[in-house]
Scaffold this motif. Structure first.
Motif, PDB file in Angstrom:
ATOM      1  N   ASP A  10     -21.415  47.365  -6.115  1.00  0.00           N
ATOM      2  CA  ASP A  10     -20.279  46.458  -5.964  1.00  0.00           C
ATOM      3  C   ASP A  10     -20.618  45.294  -5.039  1.00  0.00           C
ATOM      4  O   ASP A  10     -20.262  44.141  -5.308  1.00  0.00           O
ATOM      5  N   GLN A  11     -21.354  45.569  -3.965  1.00  0.00           N
ATOM      6  CA  GLN A  11     -21.768  44.507  -3.057  1.00  0.00           C
ATOM      7  C   GLN A  11     -22.771  43.574  -3.727  1.00  0.00           C
ATOM      8  O   GLN A  11     -22.705  42.350  -3.575  1.00  0.00           O
ATOM      9  N   THR A  14     -20.963  41.330  -6.203  1.00  0.00           N
ATOM     10  CA  THR A  14     -20.175  40.317  -5.492  1.00  0.00           C
ATOM     11  C   THR A  14     -21.057  39.190  -4.995  1.00  0.00           C
ATOM     12  O   THR A  14     -20.688  38.010  -5.064  1.00  0.00           O
ATOM     13  N   PRO A  19     -16.505  37.488  -5.858  1.00  0.00           N
ATOM     14  CA  PRO A  19     -15.595  38.631  -5.744  1.00  0.00           C
ATOM     15  C   PRO A  19     -14.976  38.978  -7.096  1.00  0.00           C
ATOM     16  O   PRO A  19     -14.750  38.093  -7.925  1.00  0.00           O
ATOM     17  N   SER A  21     -12.257  39.700  -9.903  1.00  0.00           N
ATOM     18  CA  SER A  21     -10.957  39.065 -10.124  1.00  0.00           C
ATOM     19  C   SER A  21      -9.886  40.057 -10.554  1.00  0.00           C
ATOM     20  O   SER A  21      -8.718  39.684 -10.694  1.00  0.00           O
ATOM     21  N   TRP A  48     -14.797  42.264 -13.223  1.00  0.00           N
ATOM     22  CA  TRP A  48     -15.197  40.857 -13.314  1.00  0.00           C
ATOM     23  C   TRP A  48     -14.797  40.321 -14.687  1.00  0.00           C
ATOM     24  O   TRP A  48     -14.968  41.007 -15.711  1.00  0.00           O
TER      25      TRP A  48
END
Length: 213
Positions: A10-11, A14, A19, A21, A48
């Motif tokens: 996830d990081q 991003t 980030p 949505s 996303w």
């Protein structure tokens, strides 16, 4: 080297796609028969609005088929395919439409991280590529980055490696000969680099004998 298990997907997503949505949602019923790492990827990627896999196609549940006893879950525009054994879904197999399945040493989770990083080298906000870089220049190209210790796969040909650094990510592997039988080009590599800013790629302009596009 970087341990793939230390990478938080996830990081990572991003960093390279901005980030998410959408809020996390429960995976639709049709995804629940997939191996848990693949379910988790679909759930995460759905946050996303843009596609996170573009060089290949990750099949939706209604598109998934079987081939020679394996469940085919991803394809590329050529003839490369990826699948898993329904009786032992922890192993990813790589193959060709007209070839044999080969088990990969990467776990399913590691494979999905590897695939996400490979895709980011092409889909980053800023990219540069060269299909034929002298191997003597590779150390300079990867100097700002550290290799990720993936188990490896065979697509698009054996020997590709992933490197990542602050605002940089690269996929580097053997260059291909200019004529049949399309083997590795001795002394050369192909390089695909992505960056979060254009300035992160400026150092590549100083690499001699290299035409970037």
């Amino acid at each position: 080297m970087i341990d793939p298990s230390s990478i938080e997907l996830d990081q990572f997503l991003t960093t390279w796609y901005g980030p998410p949505s959408r809020k996390e949602a429960v995976a639709p019923e049709q995804y629940r028969g997939l191996p848990s790492p693949l379910q988790a990827w679909h759930t995460l990627a759905a946050r996303w609005s843009r596609p996170l896999i573009r060089n290949k196609k990750l099949l939706a549940p209604n598109e998934i088929t079987t081939k020679d006893g394996k469940v085919l879950f991803m394809v590329d525009p050529g003839d490369a395919i990826w699948g898993f054994d329904p009786e032992s879904p922890t192993t990813v197999y790589e193959g060709r439409l007209y070839g044999e399945w080969v088990p990969l040493s990467e776990s399913f989770t590691e494979f999905l991280i590897h695939n996400a990083m490979n895709e980011a080298t092409h889909a980053a906000p800023h990219t540069k590529s060269c299909e034929s870089v002298k191997n003597e220049h590779i150390a300079r190209i990867v100097a700002p980055m550290t290799e990720v210790n993936f188990g490896g796969w065979y697509w698009p040909r054996p020997g590709h490696r992933i490197f990542v650094g602050e605002g940089l990510i690269a996929d580097i592997g053997p260059a291909m000969e200019d004529q049949e039988p399309w083997g590795d080009k001795p002394g050369y590599s192909e390089v695909q680099i992505g960056a979060t800013t254009a300035s992160n790629l400026s150092y590549l302009d100083d690499i001699p004998e290299t035409d970037w596009y």
